[in-house]
Design a protein around this motif. Structure first.
Motif, PDB file in Angstrom:
ATOM      1  N   PRO A  41       0.840  -1.203   0.000  1.00 18.95           N
ATOM      2  CA  PRO A  41       0.000   0.000   0.000  1.00 18.95           C
ATOM      3  C   PRO A  41       0.875   1.253   0.000  1.00 18.95           C
ATOM      4  O   PRO A  41       1.881   1.335   0.709  1.00 18.95           O
ATOM      5  N   GLY A  42       0.495   2.216  -0.827  1.00 23.68           N
ATOM      6  CA  GLY A  42       1.316   3.404  -1.018  1.00 23.68           C
ATOM      7  C   GLY A  42       1.332   4.358   0.157  1.00 23.68           C
ATOM      8  O   GLY A  42       0.294   4.686   0.709  1.00 23.68           O
ATOM      9  N   THR A  43       2.525   4.759   0.545  1.00 28.62           N
ATOM     10  CA  THR A  43       2.720   5.833   1.517  1.00 28.62           C
ATOM     11  C   THR A  43       3.955   6.645   1.155  1.00 28.62           C
ATOM     12  O   THR A  43       4.068   7.795   1.558  1.00 28.62           O
ATOM     13  N   ALA A  44       4.850   6.071   0.379  1.00 28.33           N
ATOM     14  CA  ALA A  44       6.148   6.691   0.094  1.00 28.33           C
ATOM     15  C   ALA A  44       6.027   8.027  -0.627  1.00 28.33           C
ATOM     16  O   ALA A  44       6.913   8.868  -0.504  1.00 28.33           O
ATOM     17  N   LEU A  45       4.951   8.240  -1.373  1.00 29.51           N
ATOM     18  CA  LEU A  45       4.812   9.471  -2.152  1.00 29.51           C
ATOM     19  C   LEU A  45       3.793  10.436  -1.545  1.00 29.51           C
ATOM     20  O   LEU A  45       3.509  11.478  -2.143  1.00 29.51           O
ATOM     21  N   ASN A  46       3.258  10.095  -0.386  1.00 21.01           N
ATOM     22  CA  ASN A  46       2.252  10.946   0.246  1.00 21.01           C
ATOM     23  C   ASN A  46       2.725  12.391   0.362  1.00 21.01           C
ATOM     24  O   ASN A  46       3.869  12.646   0.723  1.00 21.01           O
ATOM     25  N   THR A  64      -0.788  18.038 -20.665  1.00 17.40           N
ATOM     26  CA  THR A  64      -0.291  18.257 -19.314  1.00 17.40           C
ATOM     27  C   THR A  64      -1.294  17.727 -18.300  1.00 17.40           C
ATOM     28  O   THR A  64      -2.494  17.636 -18.568  1.00 17.40           O
ATOM     29  N   ASP A  65      -0.790  17.363 -17.136  1.00 10.94           N
ATOM     30  CA  ASP A  65      -1.623  16.834 -16.056  1.00 10.94           C
ATOM     31  C   ASP A  65      -0.872  17.082 -14.755  1.00 10.94           C
ATOM     32  O   ASP A  65       0.319  17.377 -14.756  1.00 10.94           O
ATOM     33  N   THR A  66      -1.579  16.973 -13.657  1.00 10.62           N
ATOM     34  CA  THR A  66      -0.958  17.021 -12.339  1.00 10.62           C
ATOM     35  C   THR A  66      -1.363  15.763 -11.600  1.00 10.62           C
ATOM     36  O   THR A  66      -2.554  15.442 -11.507  1.00 10.62           O
ATOM     37  N   LEU A  67      -0.377  15.018 -11.098  1.00 14.48           N
ATOM     38  CA  LEU A  67      -0.618  13.797 -10.344  1.00 14.48           C
ATOM     39  C   LEU A  67      -0.392  14.098  -8.872  1.00 14.48           C
ATOM     40  O   LEU A  67       0.639  14.650  -8.499  1.00 14.48           O
ATOM     41  N   HIS A  68      -1.375  13.710  -8.040  1.00 15.87           N
ATOM     42  CA  HIS A  68      -1.315  13.980  -6.597  1.00 15.87           C
ATOM     43  C   HIS A  68      -1.278  12.667  -5.813  1.00 15.87           C
ATOM     44  O   HIS A  68      -1.984  11.716  -6.177  1.00 15.87           O
ATOM     45  N   PHE A  69      -0.518  12.637  -4.729  1.00 16.92           N
ATOM     46  CA  PHE A  69      -0.448  11.512  -3.816  1.00 16.92           C
ATOM     47  C   PHE A  69      -0.758  12.047  -2.419  1.00 16.92           C
ATOM     48  O   PHE A  69      -0.092  12.968  -1.945  1.00 16.92           O
ATOM     49  N   ARG A  70      -1.782  11.478  -1.784  1.00 17.11           N
ATOM     50  CA  ARG A  70      -2.192  11.974  -0.466  1.00 17.11           C
ATOM     51  C   ARG A  70      -2.796  10.839   0.354  1.00 17.11           C
ATOM     52  O   ARG A  70      -3.715  10.154  -0.104  1.00 17.11           O
ATOM     53  N   ASP A  71      -2.284  10.638   1.556  1.00 15.00           N
ATOM     54  CA  ASP A  71      -2.860   9.679   2.503  1.00 15.00           C
ATOM     55  C   ASP A  71      -3.089   8.296   1.883  1.00 15.00           C
ATOM     56  O   ASP A  71      -4.141   7.691   2.070  1.00 15.00           O
ATOM     57  N   GLY A  72      -2.115   7.812   1.123  1.00 14.27           N
ATOM     58  CA  GLY A  72      -2.222   6.490   0.513  1.00 14.27           C
ATOM     59  C   GLY A  72      -3.118   6.444  -0.717  1.00 14.27           C
ATOM     60  O   GLY A  72      -3.448   5.371  -1.194  1.00 14.27           O
ATOM     61  N   THR A  73      -3.502   7.620  -1.231  1.00 14.46           N
ATOM     62  CA  THR A  73      -4.364   7.669  -2.412  1.00 14.46           C
ATOM     63  C   THR A  73      -3.716   8.502  -3.507  1.00 14.46           C
ATOM     64  O   THR A  73      -2.806   9.298  -3.273  1.00 14.46           O
ATOM     65  N   PHE A  74      -4.210   8.305  -4.724  1.00 10.76           N
ATOM     66  CA  PHE A  74      -3.675   8.922  -5.934  1.00 10.76           C
ATOM     67  C   PHE A  74      -4.810   9.592  -6.685  1.00 10.76           C
ATOM     68  O   PHE A  74      -5.942   9.104  -6.697  1.00 10.76           O
TER      69      PHE A  74
END
Length: 156
Positions: A41-46, A64-74
């Protein structure tokens, strides 16, 4: 029985048994394959966001796009604007300085699935993705690759 009635009876019997069924459905296209790895489960990029530029196939100009990582979500900002994809759990694994990530997002109101697979090294991100739309009569897929850099944290 008249010849016309006889032909109609044969046609009804043939169609009823499915012997003359003609498929208009196109074969499915699988989602982009993500490599087998020790995904967690993702946390490294939070807390990180990346501005990316991507090229799609078919397509002929950068997007163009913006990718967000927050609280284990994308979340992809473009996917959110297009179809309210929302936030989706992401997974990571690390190989030295490289953090690999993947996420599979789905539009809640349309048959769109986007699979993301990328790598982050320091402030740089590279990514590959597939956008697949499945309808009962056809499947269409757009693939792409992109790269980008981290954005400063948002205030507040």
């Amino acid at each position: 029985m008249t010849p016309i009635a006889h032909a109609a009876a044969i046609a009804a019997l043939t169609l009823g048994t499915g012997a003359a069924t003609v498929s208009v459905m196109a074969p499915d296209i699988p989602d982009m394959a993500v490599p087998q790895a020790d995904w967690a489960p993702g946390t490294a990029l939070n807390g990180q966001s990346f501005a990316i530029t991507a090229m799609t196939q078919p397509g002929d100009r950068p997007q163009t796009d913006t990718l967000h990582f927050r609280d284990g979500t994308f979340q992809s900002a473009d996917c959110q604007d297009y179809c309210d994809f929302g936030w989706t759990g992401y997974q990571t694994w690390t190989d030295g300085e490289i953090t690999h990530f993947t996420a599979t997002t789905q539009c809640p109101t349309e048959p769109h699935t986007v699979v993301w697979h990328g790598q982050v090294v320091g402030d740089a991100l590279t990514v590959a993705f597939s956008w697949t739309t499945r309808r009962w009569y056809w499947t269409h897929q757009i693939t792409g690759t992109g790269n980008g850099t981290t954005l400063p944290p948002a205030a507040g």
